[in-house]
Design an enzyme around this catalytic site. Structure first.
Site, short mmCIF file in Angstrom:
data_model
loop_
_atom_site.label_atom_id
_atom_site.label_comp_id
_atom_site.label_asym_id
_atom_site.label_seq_id
_atom_site.Cartn_x
_atom_site.Cartn_y
_atom_site.Cartn_z
N CYS A 1 49.85 68.05 47.37
CA CYS A 1 49.40 67.79 45.99
C CYS A 1 48.37 66.67 45.89
O CYS A 1 47.73 66.51 44.85
CB CYS A 1 50.59 67.48 45.09
SG CYS A 1 51.58 68.93 44.75
N SER A 2 48.24 65.87 46.93
CA SER A 2 47.26 64.78 46.89
C SER A 2 45.94 65.16 47.55
O SER A 2 45.07 64.30 47.73
CB SER A 2 47.83 63.53 47.57
OG SER A 2 48.98 63.10 46.90
#
Ligand code: COA
Length: 372
Positions: free
Chosen positions: A156-157
């Site tokens: 997600c980053s």
């Protein structure tokens, strides 16, 4: 060292919407079939009876109202519960490349820049649809960009880590104009048959065009600084990988899709992210009052409310911390970029804001930007 600017962002929104009610109706039909087909084993205690899902729970637990997907019928078919995405020949553009190109063209058009002027493409996403060649190299060829291209995955980053990587390369002189593209297709790796998570994800693609101050003529934001951090955790995990065959594990196992311990993620990630942002701001001598906007990772509304309050030291005012998860659900690395793309053009010159994403790894990335 040259400054780095964001000159354009782009969002590709998939063609199909699934509302919570549609999702729950199909999930509950699947549960009915499952419980009927396994009635004897359930009665004997050998199979666990599945419980129904509800739209009320989904909205209350996450804030999500709907999600966009690339294909809807396969997901909602209670005998399938997975998108139908026919394989493409090696000569056709792959689906993630196509999604990424749409977002990239949007970003380029907004900046008024031609793809041939781009000399770095990073595809930063949670999953790549194949091992190699890199999605980024395929996109480079389709767009007609120059220079070099590569993929990176920080779950997600990915997008914020990608922005930091691209900005550092521009500052270091190895690139002049970079596209950080995040085609996210979680409908392919979400377990739609698990009520704990079947509502979480949606598909999308985003793109961010970064330029060196030496060439940027249509800059929108200056990249003031960035901070990225990781800390190992098994609480969000997907065990699918190239050793499946060697492990004799080609069966349809639960851990071949997205698995998370949502409660633990909630508890552990909140303090990690709040401290990360506080440390980033302190390092740069920025006080919360200096921040006009927070564009946070879009996983859960309660999580964002908590982080916003912790960072600002008060309840965020309407519009200070825009959420898009009610429409898009969790789009993995793309979420904070969608929020930034859709809710940043109204900021006045000199206003500062923070893009922050977090997720599996654990990983957390923050980008401090200033409107120019
Ligand atoms: N419908 C109805 N009830 C459901 C349900 C559903 N779809 N899913 C779970 N429930 C039930 C559970 O069985 C549980 O019942 P119990 O209390 O009787 O045991 C109850 O609702 C609460 O479940 P829980 O899983 O503890 O919910 P939660 O409040 O933690 O919310 C998440 C779940 C996933 C939304 C939340 O934990 C979360 O957002 N976590 C962080 C996720 C995240 O950021 N992930 C990053 C991924 S990239």
């Amino acid at each position: 060292m040259t400054d780095v600017f964001i000159s354009g962002t782009g969002v590709f929104t998939p063609p199909h919407v699934i509302t919570n009610d549609e999702l729950v109706a199909s999930y509950n039909a699947y549960v009915g079939l499952h419980n009927e087909e396994n009635a004897q084993a359930i009665a004997a205690g050998n199979v666990v009876e599945k419980l129904p899902s509800t739209s009320e729970f989904i909205f209350a637990a996450s804030g999500i109202e709907q999600r966009y997907v690339m294909e809807k019928d396969g997901i909602l078919d209670p005998r399938r519960m997975c998108p139908r995405l026919p394989p493409r020949s090696d000569d056709e553009p792959s689906i993630m490349a196509q999604m990424g190109c749409s977002a990239a063209n949007d970003a380029l058009a907004r900046a008024g820049i031609s793809a041939s002027d781009v000399d770095l493409i990073i595809v930063a996403a949670s999953n790549m649809e194949r091992a190699y060649p890199a999605m980024a190299v395929e996109i480079q060829q389709i767009l007609g960009a120059g220079g070099f291209a590569f993929d990176m995955n920080v779950a997600c980053s990915s997008a914020t880590f990608g922005i930091q990587a691209a900005a550092d390369m521009i500052r270091g002189g190895s690139a002049t104009r970079a596209l950080v593209i995040s085609p996210e297709l979680p409908s392919g790796h979400l377990e739609w048959r698990d009520r704990d998570c079947h509502f979480i994800f949606g598909d999308v693609a985003t793109a961010v065009l970064l330029e060196s101050g030496d060439v940027a003529e249509t800059a929108q934001f200056k990249v003031v600084s960035s901070a990225c951090a990781t800390k190992f955790s098994n609480n969000i995990r997907n065990n699918n990988g190239f050793l499946r065959r060697a492990h004799d594990q080609m069966d349809d196992r639960r851990d071949m899709q997205f698995v998370q311990n949502g409660r633990k993620v909630f508890k552990e990630v909140l303090p990690l992210v709040s401290k990360h942002i506080a440390d980033h701001l302190k390092r740069d001598g920025v006080v919360p009052e200096d921040l006009a906007r927070l564009w946070l990772h879009q996983a859960n509304k309660t999580m964002n409310d908590y982080i916003g309050k912790k960072v600002l030291g008060r309840e965020p005012q309407h519009g200070e911390q825009p959420n898009i998860l009610q429409d898009y659900a969790n789009t993995s690395s793309a979420g904070s970029i969608i929020a930034f793309s859709k809710h940043s053009s109204d900021l006045e010159r000199g206003a500062r804001g923070l893009i922050c994403s977090f997720g599996a790894g654990y990983s957390v990335g923050s980008i401090l930007v200033e409107r120019v």
